[in-house]
Scaffold this motif. Sequence first.
Motif, PDB file in Angstrom:
ATOM      1  N   PRO A  80      26.974  15.342  -2.879  1.00  0.00           N
ATOM      2  CA  PRO A  80      27.897  15.307  -1.737  1.00  0.00           C
ATOM      3  C   PRO A  80      28.949  14.225  -1.916  1.00  0.00           C
ATOM      4  O   PRO A  80      28.717  13.218  -2.606  1.00  0.00           O
ATOM      5  N   ARG A  86      33.722  15.093  -8.529  1.00  0.00           N
ATOM      6  CA  ARG A  86      32.318  15.278  -8.851  1.00  0.00           C
ATOM      7  C   ARG A  86      31.644  16.181  -7.826  1.00  0.00           C
ATOM      8  O   ARG A  86      30.837  17.059  -8.172  1.00  0.00           O
ATOM      9  N   SER A  87      31.973  15.984  -6.560  1.00  0.00           N
ATOM     10  CA  SER A  87      31.378  16.810  -5.504  1.00  0.00           C
ATOM     11  C   SER A  87      31.785  18.273  -5.659  1.00  0.00           C
ATOM     12  O   SER A  87      30.959  19.182  -5.516  1.00  0.00           O
ATOM     13  N   ARG A  88      33.046  18.506  -5.979  1.00  0.00           N
ATOM     14  CA  ARG A  88      33.527  19.885  -6.163  1.00  0.00           C
ATOM     15  C   ARG A  88      32.888  20.550  -7.371  1.00  0.00           C
ATOM     16  O   ARG A  88      32.824  21.773  -7.449  1.00  0.00           O
ATOM     17  N   SER A  89      32.417  19.720  -8.303  1.00  0.00           N
ATOM     18  CA  SER A  89      31.747  20.256  -9.492  1.00  0.00           C
ATOM     19  C   SER A  89      30.248  20.428  -9.273  1.00  0.00           C
ATOM     20  O   SER A  89      29.514  20.739 -10.217  1.00  0.00           O
ATOM     21  N   GLY A  90      29.783  20.201  -8.035  1.00  0.00           N
ATOM     22  CA  GLY A  90      28.383  20.382  -7.718  1.00  0.00           C
ATOM     23  C   GLY A  90      27.490  19.232  -8.090  1.00  0.00           C
ATOM     24  O   GLY A  90      26.273  19.404  -8.234  1.00  0.00           O
ATOM     25  N   LEU A  91      28.071  18.026  -8.241  1.00  0.00           N
ATOM     26  CA  LEU A  91      27.285  16.874  -8.672  1.00  0.00           C
ATOM     27  C   LEU A  91      26.904  15.963  -7.508  1.00  0.00           C
ATOM     28  O   LEU A  91      26.710  14.767  -7.682  1.00  0.00           O
TER      29      LEU A  91
END
Length: 265
Positions: A56, A49-54
């Motif tokens: 930290p 999720r973090s890598r998808s910009g959702l």
Amino acid sequence: MKVFDSNGNGVPLGQILAVIFDVDGVVTDTASVHAAAWKRTFDEFLLDRSRSGLGPFRPFDLRQDYRRFVDGMGRSDGVRTFLASRDITLPEGDEPNRPEALTVSSLGDRKDHYFLDYIRRYGVAAFPSTVAFVHELRDRGLRTAAVSASRNCKAVLRAAGVTALFDVRVDGIDAARWSLPGKPDPALFQEAARRLAVAPSRAAVVEDSLAGVEAARRGGFGFTVGVDRAGQHDGLIDRGADVVVADLGELALSEKKAVPWITGA
């Protein structure tokens, strides 16, 4: 020293006909394995999720998050409760048109896969003091049950070599089959008492989780032993434990046969 209930009365084992044991953390040393499987599952999900910009990446905490959100709960309940703490909602079941979609069910399946992989790799150990305590109870004529929110309870008991110590097993498969709610609802313990043909008031519960101790209190069980393996003595007392011990080796049975007493060593 006698173990006393909240009213200061000694609790005679002679009034207890059966003892119901939580499996993970009381019978077998698998609570840490469950925690590790949950951490791997949730950390992978949160990192993606973090890598998808959702947001930290904030990893799953093995102590705080495990105790507060998943310990003692059924698989799906654990997924929902932890994700809710991060303001995340997922669909419940698999989506036929999107087999790759993440759901509560698919995350639970992933956790089970990791848990079973750890068990195959490293095996399962039963706590010797618990095994000795169960043997002593059974020698006194009491019936025993093993209860777990996990669907892998049968495999865990078999791997630990303790299946024969219990007259009854109630687990996550039963919960799914009969729509039994998870802890802190008392349904799993009540089902174990029903199968043992004993009223909850004539049965004792041995638990290490806060949710499990609360479930025993809600279910009207005659006596609850909290096993504190995680530094939560006060929390176990607050949720309803009659006595808290660090290990069942601290409990012994007197030699009295007519009205034996649970006593602290």
